[in-house]
Design an enzyme around this catalytic site. Structure first.
Site, PDB file in Angstrom:
ATOM      1  N   ASP A  32     -22.240  16.415  18.075  1.00  0.00           N
ATOM      2  CA  ASP A  32     -22.479  18.085  18.350  1.00  0.00           C
ATOM      3  C   ASP A  32     -21.286  18.657  18.721  1.00  0.00           C
ATOM      4  O   ASP A  32     -20.364  18.178  19.606  1.00  0.00           O
ATOM      5  CB  ASP A  32     -23.459  18.165  19.374  1.00  0.00           C
ATOM      6  CG  ASP A  32     -23.964  19.428  19.163  1.00  0.00           C
ATOM      7  OD1 ASP A  32     -25.264  19.821  18.688  1.00  0.00           O
ATOM      8  OD2 ASP A  32     -23.436  20.658  19.703  1.00  0.00           O
ATOM      9  N   HIS A 102     -33.089  18.070  12.723  1.00  0.00           N
ATOM     10  CA  HIS A 102     -31.965  17.350  13.425  1.00  0.00           C
ATOM     11  C   HIS A 102     -32.524  16.899  14.722  1.00  0.00           C
ATOM     12  O   HIS A 102     -33.186  17.503  15.414  1.00  0.00           O
ATOM     13  CB  HIS A 102     -30.567  17.645  13.474  1.00  0.00           C
ATOM     14  CG  HIS A 102     -30.811  19.170  14.259  1.00  0.00           C
ATOM     15  ND1 HIS A 102     -31.165  20.396  13.454  1.00  0.00           N
ATOM     16  CD2 HIS A 102     -30.503  19.682  15.414  1.00  0.00           C
ATOM     17  CE1 HIS A 102     -31.142  21.535  14.319  1.00  0.00           C
ATOM     18  NE2 HIS A 102     -30.791  21.076  15.312  1.00  0.00           N
TER      19      HIS A 102
END
Ligand code: 5GP
Length: 116
Positions: A32, A102
């Site tokens: 991320d 996700h």
């Protein structure tokens, strides 16, 4: 289709750079860009569905693939023994910003409680 809807497809295609952690036939996992824990990896299916419920209804095997990819990520990151969290945000109150389902894989430190 907004930019947010195409972002992860462009990452999977390599059009936007990402730090890959793991990949298999149906999933792609990458760090991320704004980590919320020492380990924060996103696992996405290569085929786009809006959220986890749509994925579960359309292709439950790929949902299982994501769960197993999350475990693989945890192993690769060395956190499978210490524990980790898998989160699917869905829509507004959960803060979903990218409408390509996700899994967030979070760990590497003691995580706080979540909710309000
Ligand atoms: P959501 O809020 O939809 O559950 O999660 C979207 C996640 O995507 C956020 O945690 C955000 O930091 C991450 N993100 C947004 N844009 C990018 C990007 O361009 N690259 C990477 N690696 N992560 C991104």
């Amino acid at each position: 289709m907004s930019d947010a809807e195409t972002l992860f497809e462009r990452i999977i295609a390599g059009e936007i750079p990402s730090e890959k952690v793991y990949e298999d036939a149906t999933t792609y996992a990458f760090r991320d860009i704004a980590p919320q824990a020492r380990v924060h990896v996103l696992v996405v299916p290569k085929k786009r569905y809006r959220n986890v419920a749509e994925l579960a209804a359309a292709d439950p095997q790929v949902l299982a693939d994501i769960a197993l990819a999350a475990k693989k990520v945890a192993e690769l990151e060395g956190i499978d023994g210490s524990g980790y969290r898998v989160v699917f945000n869905t829509d507004g109150d959960a803060g979903q910003t990218v409408f390509h389902v996700h899994a967030h894989v979070l760990g590497g430190e003691q995580l706080g409680h979540f909710g309000r």
